[in-house]
Write an enzyme that holds these catalytic residues in place. Structure first.
Site, PDB file in Angstrom:
ATOM      1  N   GLY A  33       0.800  -1.228   0.000  1.00 22.20           N
ATOM      2  CA  GLY A  33       0.000   0.000   0.000  1.00 22.20           C
ATOM      3  C   GLY A  33       0.827   1.270   0.000  1.00 22.20           C
ATOM      4  N   SER A  34       0.115   2.377   0.130  1.00 20.04           N
ATOM      5  CA  SER A  34       0.705   3.703  -0.009  1.00 20.04           C
ATOM      6  C   SER A  34       1.878   3.924   0.935  1.00 20.04           C
ATOM      7  CB  SER A  34      -0.367   4.755   0.282  1.00 20.04           C
ATOM      8  OG  SER A  34       0.233   6.012   0.499  1.00 20.04           O
ATOM      9  N   SER A  35       2.889   4.636   0.432  1.00 24.39           N
ATOM     10  CA  SER A  35       4.074   4.923   1.250  1.00 24.39           C
ATOM     11  C   SER A  35       3.737   5.844   2.422  1.00 24.39           C
ATOM     12  CB  SER A  35       5.173   5.539   0.401  1.00 24.39           C
ATOM     13  OG  SER A  35       4.761   6.796  -0.097  1.00 24.39           O
TER      14      SER A  35
END
Lengths: 384, 128
Positions: free
Chosen positions: B57-59
């Site tokens: 998922g998103s950083s």
């Protein structure tokens, strides 16, 4: 990773907690990307600015470190959530505005140039060929590697920030002599900017860290931008090279069928309730194109135009902004189509745009349907 | 084995066979896994040695790791099969020990085991 004595000492905390944290980030990132050392960089470009993306946790983190942290190299900044000059017209909630302004203040306190632009390569001077930089914004990293003869990782918000504080970045594979894993044969004739965006989106999916592109004539900066925007959206690939590739390099055609697949994935509406232009933000040449194409015509729907503040100022001096505003455009600085809270599913169902990057984020983050069209088609269909 | 963030701790293993998306899966105040599709649903990662395949998922999830640490609900250490940049930078921000290990080593670590970790040691993982 091999560290110098000075780097070891910073990692132990002998240069303070902020430097220790920054080195921890660079080393963790370097270990994860098989870098064997850190190398000096001359310019960092940071993402992680928009409150919509970093949230309370990001705002609190930046506020906390900005008490002590200072950048040590030239550092520029991605767009935030709105344009402070006209945010009052968009009914944004007060908490969002306060948190966004806190984020802006934290970056300014750290010594970052508040450029709020995803196209640093168009508004700042490009250093000499081969200069090592650290760009987090994906389209800017690809542009830097592929078009500006600079070298950068596709940095994360954190590795770019740590690079700005330390002045170094991990020496990962893309900074060395990387070998593309695939060659894409461009089969579409007479491509427009939308075609380049879709080619980039396709390339980003099949490319590893870099790709060859064959069958493409020299592209201008507008087309290159469209391609970098599309490519950065879909994968980890950080560079394209105009080459036919070695005989043992895998070959894939980008033909009508593949283009249709990309189009079908991103185009989810037959028409848009409004129009947005600029993701990546428009440069002065694109503002000039738009002004010339309008020639006295006016948009029949809302049209938001996103560009950096410096570009808007130049456009104002030349007289472009007067013409665009006459045609019904809302010109916004400091923010960008993708991830702005100014466009959301409470106020619109669908948006018309020529941007592949914009389409992806409007759909996936803002929850809005997208109608994809080239700029010339938008002018034809949506203005009178 | 690779050391991404160095350190020395001892504690009890909390093991998951599923990747973890820190943004949205973990409550940043309590450290409790709030995603009911996850095999650790309802469990707290606080003060555990968290063993899982990798982050996804998103950083921005790295900020969540920093938040759980600030809220004193973070794991003592993380052990993954694969290093992803979200977990790597998150653990680096928060100064949480992070190593990656082989599939075989991963399989040998069982949920509930007491282990000690010392990244300076030639044999960093020791059963207790």
């Amino acid at each position: 990773m091999e560290l110098t004595r000075e780097e070891e000492s910073a990692l132990k905390g002998e240069q303070g907690e902020i430097m220790q944290m920054a080195y921890r980030i660079l080393i963790a990132t370097g270990e994860a990307t098989d870098a064997e050392k850190l190398i000096p960089i001359e310019w960092a470009h940071l993402s992680g600015v928009n409150y919509n993306t970093i949230g309370d946790a990001g705002e609190e983190f930046l506020s906390s470190i900005s008490k002590d942290a200072r950048v040590t190299v030239k550092t520029t900044l991605n767009p935030m959530g709105f344009d402070i000059d006209n945010v009052i017209n968009y009914g944004l909630d007060e908490n969002f505005i306060l948190k966004q302004l806190s984020i802006r203040k934290s970056y300014e306190t750290m010594g970052v140039i508040p450029s709020f632009s995803c196209i640093p390569y168009e508004i700042f001077e490009i250093p000499k060929d081969g200069t090592q930089v650290a760009f987090a914004e994906s389209n800017a990293a690809i542009h830097a590697n592929s078009y500006d003869n600079l070298k950068t990782n596709k940095e994360s918000a954190f590795s770019a920030l740590a690079s700005a504080l330390v002045g170094k970045s991990p020496y990962s594979s893309i900074r060395k002599d990387d070998t593309p894993n695939v060659t894409i044969n461009m089969k579409i004739k007479n491509p427009n900017e939308l075609t380049y965006g879709m080619l980039g989106f396709f390339a980003g999916k099949v490319g590893d860290t870099s790709v060859n592109i064959s069958g493409l004539a020299e592209m201008d900066n507008r087309q290159c931008k469209a391609m970098c925007g599309g490519m950065g959206t879909s994968g980890t690939c950080a560079k394209f090279i105009f080459s036919d590739g070695d005989s043992d390099c895998e070959k894939i055609d980008f033909d009508e069928k593949e283009m249709q697949n990309v189009h079908d994935e991103l185009n989810t509406a037959e028409k848009g309730d409004m129009i947005t232009l600029g993701s990546p933000q428009l440069g002065l040449d694109e503002i000039s194109d738009l002004t010339n194409m309008l020639k006295g015509r006016s948009f029949q729907k809302r049209c938001m135009v996103f560009c950096p503040r410096t570009v808007k100022e130049q456009a104002r001096k030349i007289g472009y902004t007067t013409e665009l505003e006459r045609a019904g455009c809302e010109i916004l600085s400091d923010c960008c189509t993708c991830l702005t809270p100014l466009i959301n599913k409470d106020n619109v169902d669908s948006v018309t745009t020529n941007s592949i990057k914009g389409a992806f984020y409007l759909k996936n983050s803002n929850g809005v349907d997208v109608n994809l069209k080239s700029l010339s088609q938008i002018i034809q269909d949506e203005t009178r | 084995m690779k050391v991404l963030v160095a350190g020395k701790v001892e504690g009890t293993v909390l093991k998951s066979e599923n990747p973890i998306n820190f943004l949205g899966t973990v409550d940043k105040k309590t450290g409790i896994i709030s995603d009911n599709n996850h095999d650790l649903f309802g469990k707290s990662i606080k003060d555990a040695i968290l063993v899982f395949p990798s982050g996804v998922g998103s950083s921005v999830g790295a900020y969540t790791i920093y938040s759980i640490k600030s809220n004193k609900s973070a794991p003592l250490a993380m052990i993954c099969k694969k290093a992803d940049l979200t977990v790597a930078t998150g653990c680096a921000l928060a100064n949480i020990l992070l190593i990656t290990i082989s599939d075989k080593e991963f399989d040998s670590i069982k949920d509930g085991m007491r282990i000690s970790l010392d990244t300076d040691s030639s044999n960093p993982i020791q059963n207790q």
